[in-house]
Design a protein around this motif. Structure first.
Motif, mmCIF file in Angstrom:
data_model
loop_
_atom_site.group_PDB
_atom_site.id
_atom_site.type_symbol
_atom_site.label_atom_id
_atom_site.label_comp_id
_atom_site.label_asym_id
_atom_site.label_seq_id
_atom_site.Cartn_x
_atom_site.Cartn_y
_atom_site.Cartn_z
ATOM 1 N N ASP A 319 0.809 -1.219 0.000
ATOM 2 C CA ASP A 319 0.000 0.000 0.000
ATOM 3 C C ASP A 319 0.844 1.272 0.000
ATOM 4 O O ASP A 319 0.338 2.355 0.285
ATOM 5 N N HIS A 320 2.133 1.159 -0.326
ATOM 6 C CA HIS A 320 2.989 2.343 -0.473
ATOM 7 C C HIS A 320 3.921 2.093 -1.652
ATOM 8 O O HIS A 320 4.473 1.005 -1.793
ATOM 9 N N VAL A 321 4.068 3.122 -2.488
ATOM 10 C CA VAL A 321 4.865 2.986 -3.708
ATOM 11 C C VAL A 321 5.909 4.095 -3.757
ATOM 12 O O VAL A 321 5.627 5.241 -3.394
ATOM 13 N N CYS A 322 7.110 3.772 -4.203
ATOM 14 C CA CYS A 322 8.149 4.785 -4.405
ATOM 15 C C CYS A 322 7.662 5.795 -5.434
ATOM 16 O O CYS A 322 7.159 5.419 -6.507
ATOM 17 N N ASP A 323 7.814 7.094 -5.125
ATOM 18 C CA ASP A 323 7.288 8.146 -5.989
ATOM 19 C C ASP A 323 8.104 8.361 -7.258
ATOM 20 O O ASP A 323 7.634 9.025 -8.190
ATOM 21 N N ASP A 324 9.305 7.838 -7.311
ATOM 22 C CA ASP A 324 10.129 8.021 -8.506
ATOM 23 C C ASP A 324 9.534 7.190 -9.661
ATOM 24 O O ASP A 324 9.433 5.966 -9.552
ATOM 25 N N PRO A 325 9.142 7.840 -10.770
ATOM 26 C CA PRO A 325 8.511 7.110 -11.884
ATOM 27 C C PRO A 325 9.381 5.999 -12.448
ATOM 28 O O PRO A 325 8.874 5.011 -12.966
ATOM 29 N N ARG A 326 10.692 6.152 -12.339
ATOM 30 C CA ARG A 326 11.596 5.130 -12.884
ATOM 31 C C ARG A 326 11.716 3.927 -11.966
ATOM 32 O O ARG A 326 12.222 2.890 -12.365
ATOM 33 N N CYS A 327 11.247 4.077 -10.725
ATOM 34 C CA CYS A 327 11.318 2.969 -9.767
ATOM 35 C C CYS A 327 9.925 2.368 -9.558
ATOM 36 O O CYS A 327 9.620 1.299 -10.044
ATOM 37 N N GLY A 328 9.083 3.080 -8.837
ATOM 38 C CA GLY A 328 7.704 2.625 -8.636
ATOM 39 C C GLY A 328 7.577 1.327 -7.874
ATOM 40 O O GLY A 328 6.576 0.614 -8.004
ATOM 41 N N ASN A 351 4.171 11.415 13.211
ATOM 42 C CA ASN A 351 3.843 10.140 12.581
ATOM 43 C C ASN A 351 4.409 10.016 11.164
ATOM 44 O O ASN A 351 3.979 9.187 10.372
ATOM 45 N N VAL A 352 5.388 10.861 10.831
ATOM 46 C CA VAL A 352 6.004 10.828 9.503
ATOM 47 C C VAL A 352 7.473 10.472 9.642
ATOM 48 O O VAL A 352 8.184 11.036 10.474
ATOM 49 N N ILE A 353 7.923 9.522 8.809
ATOM 50 C CA ILE A 353 9.333 9.132 8.824
ATOM 51 C C ILE A 353 9.922 9.427 7.445
ATOM 52 O O ILE A 353 9.295 9.167 6.413
ATOM 53 N N PHE A 354 11.117 10.025 7.422
ATOM 54 C CA PHE A 354 11.784 10.419 6.186
ATOM 55 C C PHE A 354 13.015 9.537 5.990
ATOM 56 O O PHE A 354 13.809 9.340 6.913
ATOM 57 N N GLY A 355 13.151 9.008 4.784
ATOM 58 C CA GLY A 355 14.296 8.145 4.503
ATOM 59 C C GLY A 355 14.526 8.003 3.014
ATOM 60 O O GLY A 355 14.181 8.892 2.225
ATOM 61 N N GLU A 356 15.087 6.856 2.622
ATOM 62 C CA GLU A 356 15.388 6.603 1.220
ATOM 63 C C GLU A 356 14.771 5.287 0.781
ATOM 64 O O GLU A 356 14.647 4.347 1.564
ATOM 65 N N CYS A 357 14.395 5.232 -0.490
ATOM 66 C CA CYS A 357 13.835 3.997 -1.067
ATOM 67 C C CYS A 357 14.897 2.903 -1.034
ATOM 68 O O CYS A 357 16.048 3.134 -1.432
ATOM 69 N N PRO A 358 14.560 1.702 -0.563
ATOM 70 C CA PRO A 358 15.533 0.600 -0.513
ATOM 71 C C PRO A 358 16.041 0.190 -1.890
ATOM 72 O O PRO A 358 17.079 -0.477 -1.991
#
Length: 373
Positions: A319-328, A351-358
């Motif tokens: 239920d969560h998708v990477c926002d980068d169109p090239r990744c998704g 309630n918000v966590i900031f990080g990087e797409c795995p």
């Protein structure tokens, strides 16, 4: 959604165990007795995926009501509503447990058997050996099958039986000492017809779209997560009393995919036509044709979570998708939350966590609850 104060008023002995509101422990009170309970919620706070732990005493009392509580977990909008339902079911269970030890007079049995004969044995789906639990079956005007479970106490018919139904709304029985099971049955039939449009709307969605969640919806379920395209879906919550009105909607997917859909829905809300089916309205407002499960394969647009490599996690789809169109790449919120918490570079604000797409290492933001319009 009800907040901590509402929960404290309803269950003063049930206290949060963490600042995220994902763990509660304490006691639930019914008939002057306290029962130990622990409720564990996933990071997205979805009740349907909650885990409930309780004392062996409470587990034994609620043993015959587990399916009802499971339905309530799926249909209740928040923890406060579920605790109200839990206390109601517990009150019924305790009363019926006590009634097992009360000898019933001969008039109870003769009255009950007479009522069942008048009602018709063809409408009886189940009667227990003690004649204290009766299940009646009914068919609505569209041919859907329904059950009502009656828990009778020793004072029947002076006191009405407790009625358990798979409805999205409360079922309150009007009862007088001279009434019988036929009166309850007729009220049950009337309630079925009052929910006809609600079930018609959801049956059309179930039959003509790909419903990702719930996998096996009960008649009390008011939500549907409908697939739209590649890792994009919309979660709708339908009002059982007004099923032809615009439902609550929130979109799941990468921002570049769902933002145009949000804009279309906001701009076209005034075009909603209550005379047209809910599904047809959604199609026209969003300008899309929902894909059907019958013509598509799961691999066409539903990918496994990039962390646990499974599609279902405790019944939930990614239920969560990477926002980068090239990744998704899609993820389960629970998986992604744990992953981000374990990274030294991640930071959290409320309630918000900031990080990087795995997968692509692009910046990624995760909220602990679903994003609504």
């Amino acid at each position: 959604m009800a907040g901590p104060r509402a929960l404290l008023r309803q269950c003063p002995l049930l206290l949060p165990q963490d600042r995220h509101g994902t763990a509660y422990e304490g006691f639930v009170t019914a008939q002057g007795r306290n029962f130990h309970i622990r409720i564990l919620l996933p990071v997205d706070l979805q009740l349907k995926n909650a885990r409930i732990e309780c004392s062996w005493r409470l587990k034994r009392i609620l043993h015959g009501y587990r399916h009802i509580l499971k339905q309530r977990l799926h249909s209740c909008p928040d923890l406060v509503s579920f605790m109200v339902e839990l206390k109601t079911v517990l009150e019924i269970a305790l009363k019926n447990t006590q009634d097992l030890h009360i000898s019933r007079p001969p008039e109870y049995y003769s009255c009950l058997v007479r009522d069942l004969e008048i009602l018709g044995w063809n409408r009886v789906a189940y009667v227990d050996t003690g004649l204290s639990t009766v299940k009646l079956k009914a068919e609505d005007s569209c041919g859907r099958q329904h059950l009502i479970t009656l828990k009778l106490n020793a004072k029947y018919p002076t006191e009405p039986p407790d009625c358990l139904v798979d409805f999205p709304v409360p079922f309150a029985v009007s009862w007088m000492p001279q009434n019988s099971l036929i009166d309850i049955y007729n009220q049950f039939l009337a309630a079925l017809e009052s929910l006809k449009e609600f079930w018609d709307a959801l049956d059309e969605i179930d039959g003509k779209t790909w419903v990702l969640e719930p996998e096996n919806p009960t008649r009390s379920a008011t939500t549907r997560r409908i697939a739209i395209g590649n890792n994009v879906s919309v979660n709708i919550e339908v009002d059982p009393r007004h099923p032809n009105m615009l439902p609550e909607c929130y979109f799941l997917g990468a921002d570049h995919e769902v933002n145009p859909l949000r804009t279309k829905l906001n701009n076209n809300m005034h075009l909603w036509d209550p005379e047209v089916s809910l599904l047809q309205n959604l199609r026209e407002l969003l300008g899309i044709d929902f894909p059907s499960r019958g013509v598509l394969e799961k691999s066409d647009f539903a990918k496994d979570c990039g962390i646990c490599y499974a599609y279902r996690l405790e019944g939930s789809a990614p239920d969560h998708v990477c926002d980068d169109p090239r990744c998704g790449q899609p993820f389960h919120q629970a998986c992604l939350y744990e992953w981000l918490q374990g990274l030294p570079t991640s930071r959290q604000s409320f309630n918000v966590i900031f990080g990087e797409c795995p997968y692509c290492n692009k910046p990624l933001t995760l909220k602990s609850s679903m994003k609504k319009l």
